[in-house]
Design an enzyme around this catalytic site. Structure first.
Site, PDB file in Angstrom:
ATOM      1  N   ASP A 102       1.070  -1.278  -0.128  1.00  0.00           N
ATOM      2  CA  ASP A 102       0.012  -0.074  -0.050  1.00  0.00           C
ATOM      3  C   ASP A 102       0.952   1.296   0.051  1.00  0.00           C
ATOM      4  OD1 ASP A 102      -2.010   1.663   0.366  1.00  0.00           O
ATOM      5  OD2 ASP A 102      -2.244   1.440   2.446  1.00  0.00           O
TER       6      ASP A 102
ATOM      7  N   ASP B  45      -2.043   5.785  -5.172  1.00  0.00           N
ATOM      8  CA  ASP B  45      -2.041   5.022  -4.167  1.00  0.00           C
ATOM      9  C   ASP B  45      -2.490   3.734  -4.522  1.00  0.00           C
ATOM     10  OD1 ASP B  45      -2.884   3.795  -1.696  1.00  0.00           O
ATOM     11  OD2 ASP B  45      -4.663   5.274  -1.472  1.00  0.00           O
TER      12      ASP B  45
END
Length: 434
Positions: free
Chosen positions: A140, A326
């Site tokens: 992430d 992201d």
């Protein structure tokens, strides 16, 4: 991923982490996952909004509940959509195989492991060795904690999961009093205590890396038995360990890399990878463009104030608008002006409050979307913007309007672009996939 909800307790500073492999290049491959039962567009949108503390539009919660019920019904009658060509291992078996697969490349300084996108590209999972134990983690670039399911959780919470047991590691050391607590977008989260251990990611290795051991996790993580934790790749200032923040794996491993970069090659329905230590020119076409990153908030953040729809003229949305790259978010959240202009070019597309966002006929031939990445335009393929089926005729858009002054470019952006994260000079590179 995000402006996270940080809850802290008391902790002590960990010993200085020590990378042990020098000047290497390390690669984490991904393969398609055929164990796919459908996407939930409203829930993906809700997760992103909560993750970044954005306002929740009226009607979205009702749309989420409706989509959840419809997805359960489809699963119960054995219906599954959009099955893509994949390997001959499925579901948990594929992830288990990924966790046991490594390339014997230590002699050449290149490490290689497989990684599997869960629910057909909704979430990317990769095997990580921690103290000799392999767990599948979600990489992430929007958060900065490395936390895992641990043996300190209850049996009910760990059933079906692979858990990390510090008692089985000869290199684990507890950081007395240290705690972490993190909350993500869909209300999910984890909390617990903290130690250090040797972490090996396809050959890229750090000793005394902070590893956060969950003693409590939210129900959504419990139910997702393929996922055993997260590995944050944003900047260390977002780390939630208290009272002293800990460095991310990337920050710690950078001195050992051939180049201070990692790349995300998250192509749709094809083998891809995360790679640490180089930018592989074979993975993209043309020249890679690098743009400066604003690290003030701890994200891979850049200006994005222009757009174009298909072959149309470049337009300005909001001067000075910012966006974040992201890997832990699925959708693209763009300025409302971008969303309105894009869907205006899609016949019969509407912003449907009952569906939770923009929807359109599933048989639509969607135009490409051009997004401004720090002053250079990057293409998102229109086919990727058809994200999830809402009903028999309509589909949910993979690009939605952000309700806040921040744009989020998730995996739908990455599927069209090979992206490099340069920690040496805080820049972001991108180019079309090869």
């Amino acid at each position: 991923m995000k402006v996270l909800c940080f809850l802290g307790f008391i902790a002590l500073v960990a010993a200085s982490p020590a990378p042990i492999h020098k000047r290497g290049v390390y690669k984490v491959e991904r393969v398609p996952n055929p164990n796919y039962t459908g996407r939930n567009g409203p829930r993906a949108l809700l997760k992103t909004l909560r993750k970044y503390r954005m306002p929740i539009p009226d009607g979205l919660m009702d749309a989420v509940a409706k989509a959840d019920i419809e997805m359960i019904s489809r699963r119960q009658i054995g219906s599954s959509r959009v099955r893509r060509q994949a390997t001959n291992t499925t579901g948990a078996a594929a992830l288990a195989a990924a966790g046991n697969t490594t390339a014997g490349a230590a002699a050449t300084g290149v490490g290689l492991v497989t990684a599997t996108p869960e629910q057909n590209d909704v979430e990317y999972l990769s095997p990580v060795d921690i103290g000799g134990q392999t767990l599948n983690l979600d990489f992430d670039s929007g958060s900065s904690d490395l936390w895992v399911f641990s043996s300190q959780l209850s049996t009910a919470a760990t059933t079906g999961h692979t858990v990390y047991d510090p008692n089985k590691s000869q290199s684990f050391a507890l950081i007395q009093g240290a705690t972490f607590s993190i909350s993500y977008g869909d209300g999910s989260g984890a909390a617990g205590n903290v130690g250090t251990d040797t972490v090996n990611l396809g050959g890229a290795t750090v000793t005394k890396q902070a590893v956060e051991l969950a003693t409590a996790v939210s129900q959504s993580f419990v139910e997702d038995t393929n996922n055993n934790g997260l590995l944050g790749l944003a900047f260390s200032k977002l780390n939630t360990v208290k009272p002293a923040q800990q460095k991310t794996f990337f920050d710690n491993v950078m001195p050992s890399l051939a180049e201070p970069v990692f790349t995300a090659d998250l192509k749709k329905a094809a083998v891809g990878s995360y790679e640490f230590g180089r930018v592989d020119a074979a993975k993209f076409t043309g020249a890679m463009t690098f743009v400066p990153v604003n690290t003030t908030q701890g994200f891979w953040q850049f200006t994005s104030e222009k757009f174009a729809v298909g072959t149309g003229a470049v337009q300005t949305s909001v001067a000075g608008s910012q966006a974040i790259a992201d890997t832990g978010t699925t959708l693209i959240l763009a300025e409302p002006a971008v969303a309105r202009a894009y869907y205006a070019q899609v016949p019969n597309a509407v912003n449907d409050a009952q569906a939770g966002g923009f929807v359109f006929p599933c048989n639509s031939n969607l135009p490409d979307l051009m997004l401004d990445i720090g002053g250079t335009m990057a293409k998102v393929s229109g086919s990727d913007i058809n994200f999830a089926q809402v009903d028999a005729q309509n589909c949910f858009g993979g690009m939605q309007a952000t309700p806040a002054n921040l744009q989020i470019y998730g995996d739908i952006f990455f599927k069209s672009n090979f992206v490099a994260f340069n920690g040496g000079n805080s820049s972001l590179g991108f180019a079309p996939h090869a």
